[in-house]
Design a protein around this motif. Structure first.
Motif, PDB file in Angstrom:
ATOM      1  N   LEU A 101       0.814  -1.218   0.000  1.00 44.32           N
ATOM      2  CA  LEU A 101       0.000   0.000   0.000  1.00 44.32           C
ATOM      3  C   LEU A 101       0.848   1.269   0.000  1.00 44.32           C
ATOM      4  CD1 LEU A 101      -2.913  -0.981   2.416  1.00 44.32           C
ATOM      5  CD2 LEU A 101      -3.003  -0.732  -0.066  1.00 44.32           C
ATOM      6  N   ASP A 102       2.014   1.223   0.668  1.00 44.00           N
ATOM      7  CA  ASP A 102       2.834   2.434   0.722  1.00 44.00           C
ATOM      8  C   ASP A 102       3.551   2.715  -0.605  1.00 44.00           C
ATOM      9  OD1 ASP A 102       4.675   0.393   0.772  1.00 44.00           O
ATOM     10  OD2 ASP A 102       5.652   1.003   2.629  1.00 44.00           O
ATOM     11  N   GLU A 103       3.466   1.769  -1.569  1.00 44.13           N
ATOM     12  CA  GLU A 103       4.061   1.991  -2.884  1.00 44.13           C
ATOM     13  C   GLU A 103       3.030   2.452  -3.908  1.00 44.13           C
ATOM     14  OE1 GLU A 103       6.354  -1.310  -4.273  1.00 44.13           O
ATOM     15  OE2 GLU A 103       7.489  -1.498  -2.400  1.00 44.13           O
ATOM     16  N   PRO A 138       0.371   5.053  -5.608  1.00 41.30           N
ATOM     17  CA  PRO A 138       0.381   6.524  -5.722  1.00 41.30           C
ATOM     18  C   PRO A 138      -0.523   7.172  -4.683  1.00 41.30           C
ATOM     19  CG  PRO A 138       0.087   5.497  -7.875  1.00 41.30           C
ATOM     20  CD  PRO A 138      -0.063   4.407  -6.864  1.00 41.30           C
ATOM     21  N   LYS A 139      -0.062   8.255  -4.131  1.00 40.73           N
ATOM     22  CA  LYS A 139      -0.888   9.032  -3.192  1.00 40.73           C
ATOM     23  C   LYS A 139      -1.663  10.077  -3.994  1.00 40.73           C
ATOM     24  CE  LYS A 139       0.988   6.909   0.356  1.00 40.73           C
ATOM     25  NZ  LYS A 139       1.915   6.008  -0.367  1.00 40.73           N
ATOM     26  N   GLU A 140      -2.660   9.590  -4.729  1.00 42.31           N
ATOM     27  CA  GLU A 140      -3.394  10.460  -5.634  1.00 42.31           C
ATOM     28  C   GLU A 140      -4.805   9.924  -5.804  1.00 42.31           C
ATOM     29  OE1 GLU A 140      -0.621  10.023  -8.837  1.00 42.31           O
ATOM     30  OE2 GLU A 140      -1.808   8.476  -9.822  1.00 42.31           O
ATOM     31  N   GLN A 166     -13.745   4.950  -1.476  1.00 45.13           N
ATOM     32  CA  GLN A 166     -12.667   5.871  -1.128  1.00 45.13           C
ATOM     33  C   GLN A 166     -11.488   5.193  -0.450  1.00 45.13           C
ATOM     34  OE1 GLN A 166     -14.579   8.834   1.301  1.00 45.13           O
ATOM     35  NE2 GLN A 166     -15.618   9.803  -0.429  1.00 45.13           N
ATOM     36  N   HIS A 167     -11.672   3.969   0.063  1.00 47.39           N
ATOM     37  CA  HIS A 167     -10.620   3.343   0.858  1.00 47.39           C
ATOM     38  C   HIS A 167     -10.210   2.002   0.242  1.00 47.39           C
ATOM     39  CE1 HIS A 167     -11.211   6.402   3.895  1.00 47.39           C
ATOM     40  NE2 HIS A 167     -12.491   6.127   3.913  1.00 47.39           N
ATOM     41  N   PHE A 211      -5.512   4.833 -10.919  1.00 45.89           N
ATOM     42  CA  PHE A 211      -5.041   6.061 -10.295  1.00 45.89           C
ATOM     43  C   PHE A 211      -4.938   7.178 -11.342  1.00 45.89           C
ATOM     44  CE2 PHE A 211      -3.678   2.730  -7.439  1.00 45.89           C
ATOM     45  CZ  PHE A 211      -3.975   3.256  -6.199  1.00 45.89           C
TER      46      PHE A 211
END
Length: 349
Positions: free
Chosen positions: A77-79, A81-83, A194-195, A219
């Protein structure tokens, strides 16, 4: 990248990580990663890209499908994209890749210009959507899900026989355009999700609809991951019928697993690799013990008496005679029953 290097392609073909098929009527080639690439997790820029990629003799890309994308759980999950992201239904048909042969739109599937699904899709395209063809931009690749009753895998779409538009891609740049209503039915979009962690839990706990394969998460940058329901994977596994006994048979006969692996969902690959590794380790342990204890004495009688005191005398006698002892070892390792992926203890949890 809009031109591929044929030297690299040929090297990957020689390693059995790519397959290339020439069009029977034109100078086009379709490139596809193989089951071996998937089994070995051999992913680089070429193997990821070649998921039905169509090129010409110069290596120029003529139709660009989705690159290989993975299951949500395969990507930490931490890899991700934060978008922002969008969620679409994961349809259970065949990928259709629109390309042009002498200016005429045709549809290929992931690994073939002439598969049954490609031929049916091309007929649907020209019979049902002939009026849309002049509007299609020749600089774009249009990607579809091919759905028709005879091509049912698990999900039942009833009598539907159609092409569902999944994406529109600028062929040269690879940039994806907004999915627009241009006259084809569109893949269903799911709003309000959303999650990602909740979606993954829902898939594992079968909260995704029974007659649905799962979701595709796209994404904003274009990266995709997929989420398949555990019920879909279970039913797919039942349909393909893969068992440890099947794997043992392929190994014992020295057959390649490539053809077998083409038929199974990628969610089962980890189990396949572990099962194959376990069988190979068992084989190696017996072989190494026999080589370690193997001795010949001055007379055949003394040698035979010694062999009979060991755990695997029949293998030692085969070694003595110069015979192939592999069949003896594999026969000893034949699995009891017909254990499958979903008969494992951990698969029930």
């Amino acid at each position: 990248m809009h031109t591929l290097d044929w030297n690299r392609i040929n090297a990957l073909v020689a390693q059995r990580y790519l397959s290339v098929q020439k069009h029977p009527e034109g100078e086009l080639y379709i490139c596809n990663y193989t089951a071996k690439a998937q089994y070995d997790a051999f992913w680089n820029d070429y193997t990821r890209m070649c998921r039905g990629l169509i090129i010409d003799p110069s290596g120029r890309i003529r139709a660009r499908p989705f690159a290989k994308f993975f299951n949500l759980g395969e990507v930490p999950l931490d890899e991700l994209p934060k978008e922002p992201f969008e969620v679409y239904e994961k349809m259970d048909g065949s990928l259709g890749i629109l390309y042009r042969l002498e200016g005429i739109p045709q549809i290929a599937t992931r690994g073939s210009f002439v598969s049954e699904q490609a031929q049916v899709a091309t007929r649907i395209l020209h019979e049902k959507y002939q009026h849309l063809l002049p509007q299609l931009n020749p600089d774009y690749t249009y990607l579809f899900e091919i759905i028709y009753p005879e091509n049912r895998i698990v999900v039942d779409y009833g009598p539907v026989r159609d092409l569902f538009l999944l994406a529109i891609v600028d062929t040269e740049s690879g940039k994806e355009l907004p999915l627009a209503d241009i006259g084809f039915p569109l893949v269903k979009k799911h709003n309000g999700i959303q999650h990602l962690t909740q979606m993954e839990r829902d898939a594992a706990q079968q909260h995704i609809g029974e007659n649905q394969e799962g979701f595709v998460i796209r994404f904003q940058s274009g990266m995709r991951v997929k989420v398949k329901s555990s019920e879909y994977v279970r039913l797919h596994r039942i349909i393909t019928g893969l068992s440890v006994l099947d794997l043992w048979q392929y190994l014992s006969e020295g057959e390649s697993l490539d053809e077998l692996l083409e038929k199974v969902p990628d969610e089962v690959y980890t189990w396949v690799k572990q099962s194959v590794t376990d069988l190979q380790r068992q084989y190696q342990a017996i072989e190494e013990e026999c080589k370690r204890v193997y001795k010949e004495f001055p007379t055949r009688k003394e040698t035979a008496l010694y062999f009979q005191q060991q755990r695997y005398p029949h293998i030692l006698f085969a070694m003595l005679s110069g015979k192939d002892y592999a069949p003896f070892i594999w026969r000893m390792l034949r699995p009891d029953g017909n254990q499958t992926y979903f008969s494992r203890d951990d698969a029930k949890n």
